[in-house]
Design an enzyme around this catalytic site. Structure first.
Site, short mmCIF file in Angstrom:
data_model
loop_
_atom_site.label_atom_id
_atom_site.label_comp_id
_atom_site.label_asym_id
_atom_site.label_seq_id
_atom_site.Cartn_x
_atom_site.Cartn_y
_atom_site.Cartn_z
N ASP A 21 21.88 -12.32 14.32
CA ASP A 21 20.65 -13.02 13.98
C ASP A 21 19.53 -12.41 14.81
O ASP A 21 19.73 -12.09 15.98
CB ASP A 21 20.80 -14.51 14.30
CG ASP A 21 19.52 -15.28 14.08
OD1 ASP A 21 18.98 -15.20 12.97
OD2 ASP A 21 19.06 -15.94 15.02
N ASP A 72 21.88 -17.91 17.62
CA ASP A 72 21.26 -18.52 18.79
C ASP A 72 21.04 -20.01 18.70
O ASP A 72 20.58 -20.61 19.66
CB ASP A 72 19.91 -17.86 19.07
CG ASP A 72 18.87 -18.25 18.04
OD1 ASP A 72 19.14 -18.07 16.84
OD2 ASP A 72 17.81 -18.76 18.43
N ASP A 86 22.28 -21.64 12.96
CA ASP A 86 23.28 -20.59 12.74
C ASP A 86 24.70 -21.15 12.74
O ASP A 86 25.66 -20.39 12.57
CB ASP A 86 23.17 -19.51 13.83
CG ASP A 86 21.85 -18.76 13.77
OD1 ASP A 86 21.42 -18.44 12.65
OD2 ASP A 86 21.25 -18.51 14.83
#
Length: 779
Positions: free
Chosen positions: A490, A674, A678
């Site tokens: 990400d 993070d 997610d």
């Protein structure tokens, strides 16, 4: 330009969120955003089938009894069989629904029915069996080496004396080097005084130094369990008892040194084991204390500081500017800019006011808040601590199978030793030789090495991880983590810092200096970036507008720095030409702060999330062994494309899990994200790493949590997993090789009891030493 769309009931074909009107379409399918459409274009029709696959964290799980859970420190665990014993003892109480323990970390988890048993009663359920237990919220006692060190020194000294006397007076006769007559006038010393001294010294060794072994064996027998301590105790007492009997018949045929050596070497090995386990649990305690902050609570009209455990539903918690919000709750008074990046992955602070919810673990950057706790006291820190305890108190799958094998192996060894002795006797061997062969088989077959192979290595790995700021949240990580083929990253909050940096200044030359003077008084991330532009001027009469900006008097003029909303609140104007020029930044990753004075915006400063300084080196390291894929919600992730193998841009959080499912068709996938947004992708991946903050949702979904800002810790995590898996294989391989070689030799009568004792103890110590070796290079 942003398109204003009205949401209707048509769901997105990919993620299920409402699609806009008019819908975003492709090949007859409706999507909620361009990112979902691009995922469909990249993977085709199969993405819809893949979206129905259950993530790994929810598949093949066994429902656990519902109830309250408590975690205990356990002192007095002697071997891996203690895990089974503690669980069995706890489950005898009708109020206990489930129990699990871990020998390597000396922790236990108990699920109980509060209507039948109180949490405060749980330690007594285990302590009555000879163990000492205490609840996790009680300070764990420092490991006191004094008593263990005294036993160690006593055992080493007495065992050396026993061995020396045996070598001087007993072994020469056994080896045929001397006869009884050769001792002449010293015969009284060799055959009267020496056997008596051996009896006395070995008795101290067995019943003082070896008392923990005997106690562990008796505890297991009382509970109906033949554990490893029982096997060790039987071996020691057999060698000592045989020698006591021979003391009155043949004072030359003694094996006190076998009992003494066995006790001494086991004591040394356990001393090393206990030290390692103590270090592992102390690291756990330190980490969890750091994640248990206090809260300022309104009680009886006064504000008091109390621990999170003392908070009650409906408590009023006061949070000041710059403090972390300790628990989830609703704002009843105040307004402030809240940094939720640790929880949501959103790099920009959000304005929160009365009636809105805040999450425990977020940081109040501006303003003061009074929060009311909900019916359940929850926080990001408490959730992570609970996950860490789950990991520490769980027996992993492979270890559980090995423990069951070891428990079954104990009665098998007893039968095998009896058969060996019977076989020698039937073949015509003297009864003494049959008994010694049986004793050697009993000693050498102890499954201690198997019991130590995994838990000690895992404990050392968890300890090494905690020292690097890495939290292992999956108990079976080191057994089941695959060799990764694809690593999905990400962007926001992982490759980027979430910290703002100035990228453009528009307007007159004095814009930067005046804006910096105003923003120097605000802790907002955008303000900090602007404040770094110039330090030549100062400001007075500062007025902070949380979430919107600030104004102050600089060089005799009122200067405002902030968003369109701030200028609208002040009634100041923004020229059309400046507003139109800033439109290009509205849909990117930039934040526009208008700067003005005399009631009018004179320019603007553009800030943007900055990249982590080490991201290129980390990505390059990851690409050496895996394919690296970038996932981002931005339409144009400038500067990143050239450093990765594949880019998926414009992907909303809801669609990341679908991308991971499709990537799994190309091999085993690791996901590094993070925040909570997610979590589905982290759960879907074969290996999930939550980076940046130990959030509740992300930590629940991930296998590894890496709090902080150092992206290079991701490399440490991959290295640690690989090294630990290799150590576990080495230890299990050694344990298997030892048993394959040593047991047949003992059964054949090649190994005498002393050699068997040395071989068994040496194999266990080798496993301990291998597990204790440094996992990662010192920094």
């Amino acid at each position: 330009m942003r398109m204003d769309r009205t949401l209707i009931a048509i769901p997105c074909q990919l993620c299920g969120l409402p699609a806009p009107e008019p819908p975003i379409q492709d090949a007859g399918h409706a999507f909620c955003c361009y990112g979902c459409r691009e995922v469909y274009r990249a993977f085709g029709e199969d993405v819809f089938t893949a979206a129905k696959v259950s993530p790994r964290n929810t598949a093949n799980t066994v429902p656990e009894p519902q109830g309250s859970e408590a975690f205990l420190w356990i002192d007095g665990m002697h071997c891996a069989s203690c895990e089974f014993l503690i669980e069995k003892l706890a489950l005898k109480h009708p109020g206990v629904l489930a129990a699990a323990s871990n020998y390597a970390t000396a922790t236990a988890r108990i699920v109980y029915d509060p209507a039948l048993v109180q949490e405060a009663e749980l330690p007594a359920l285990v302590s009555r069996a000879g163990y000492r237990a205490q609840l996790r919220n009680e300070p764990v006692p420092e490991y006191d080496e004094g008593m263990d060190l005294l036993r160690l020194l006593t055992g080493a000294t007495l065992a050396s004396s026993v061995m020396m006397l045996t070598l001087l007076f007993i072994y020469p006769i056994h080896a045929g080097l001397l006869t009884v007559e050769d001792y002449g006038a010293m015969r009284w010393m060799a055959f009267i005084l020496t056997p008596s001294a051996l009896f006395l010294l070995s008795s101290i060794l067995v019943f003082y130094v070896g008392w923990p072994i005997l106690r562990g064996a008796w505890t297991g027998i009382r509970a109906g369990l033949l554990n490893m301590d029982a096997l060790l105790a039987l071996s020691i007492l057999s060698a000592w008892g045989y020698s006591v009997v021979q003391l009155f018949h043949d004072p030359i045929d003694l094996y006190f040194e076998v009992a003494g050596t066995l006790v001494a070497v086991i004591t040394i090995g356990r001393f090393l084991e206990r030290g390692m386990r103590a270090r592992a649990t102390q690291s756990l305690n330190t980490i969890m204390r750091a994640w248990s902050p206090q809260a300022c609570v309104l009680r009886d009209g006064q504000y008091l500081m109390c621990e999170l455990a003392d908070l009650l539903p409906g408590d009023r918690v006061f949070v000041r500017q710059g403090e972390a919000i300790p628990v989830d709750g609703g704002i009843v008074e105040g307004e402030g800019a809240v940094d939720e990046s640790l929880l949501t992955g959103e790099p920009f602070p959000v304005l929160r006011g009365a009636g809105e919810k805040v999450l425990g673990g977020s940081v109040l950057l501006e303003g003061n808040l009074e929060i009311e706790t909900g019916p359940h006291i929850e926080s990001r820190m408490a959730n992570l601590a609970r996950i860490l305890w789950h990991t520490q108190s769980a027996g992993t799958g492979l270890q559980g199978r090995i423990d069951r094998l070891a428990r079954a192996f104990v009665p098998i060894v007893l039968v095998l030793a009896c058969l060996v002795g019977l076989g020698f006797h039937i073949s015509g061997a003297p009864i003494e030789k049959a008994l010694l062969a049986s004793l050697a088989t009993l000693i050498v077959s102890c499954p201690c090495t198997f019991g130590l192979a995994i838990p000690l290595t895992t404990a050392a790995a968890i300890n090494a991880a905690l020292q690097r700021g890495i939290v292992i949240t999956a108990a079976n990580l080191f057994e089941n983590s695959p060799d990764v083929d694809v690593i999905a990253l990400d962007k926001t909050g992982t490759l980027s810092t979430g910290e703002m940096a100035v990228v453009e200044v528009i307007g007159p030359a004095e814009i930067a200096a005046r804006a910096a003077a105003v923003e120097r008084h605000s802790p907002h991330p955008v303000a900090r970036a602007i404040a770094r532009l110039d330090a030549s001027r100062s400001a007075t009469e500062v007025d902070i507008h949380p979430g919107r900006g600030a104004s102050a008097v600089v060089a005799g003029k009122r200067v405002a720095v902030g968003s369109r909303a701030l200028f609208a609140t002040l009634g100041w104007t923004i020229p059309d030409t400046l507003a139109q020029e800033m439109e290009q930044h509205r849909h990117g990753e930039s934040v526009v702060s208008f700067v003005g004075w005399d009631g009018r915006a004179e320019g603007a400063i553009v800030t943007r999330d900055s990249s982590r300084p080490e991201w290129e080196q980390v990505v390059a390291r990851l690409r050496r062994h895996s394919r690296v894929v970038l996932l981002t919600g931005a339409e144009h992730p400038n500067g990143y494309q050239a450093h990765v193998d594949e880019v998926h841009a414009g992907v909303p959080p809801e669609a990341k899990a679908a991308v991971i499912r499709r990537l799994k068709a190309k091999g085993r996938v690791a996901m590094i994200g993070d925040g909570s947004n997610d979590a589905p992708a982290l759960a879907e991946a074969d290996l999930g790493i939550a980076f940046g903050a130990p959030t509740a949702l992300a930590a629940e979904a991930a296998d590894v949590v890496i709090p902080g800002k150092r992206l290079d810790r991701v490399i440490d995590a991959f290295d640690l997993i690989a090294i630990t898996r290799r150590r576990i294989r080495q230890n299990l391989g050694w344990a298997l090789a030892y048993n394959v070689v040593a047991i047949p030799l003992a059964m054949a009568g090649v190994l005498n009891p002393l050699a068997a004792a040395i071989a068994m103890s040496a194999s266990s110590i080798l496993v301990v030493i291998n597990a204790a070796r440094p996992m990662l290079r010192a920094e």
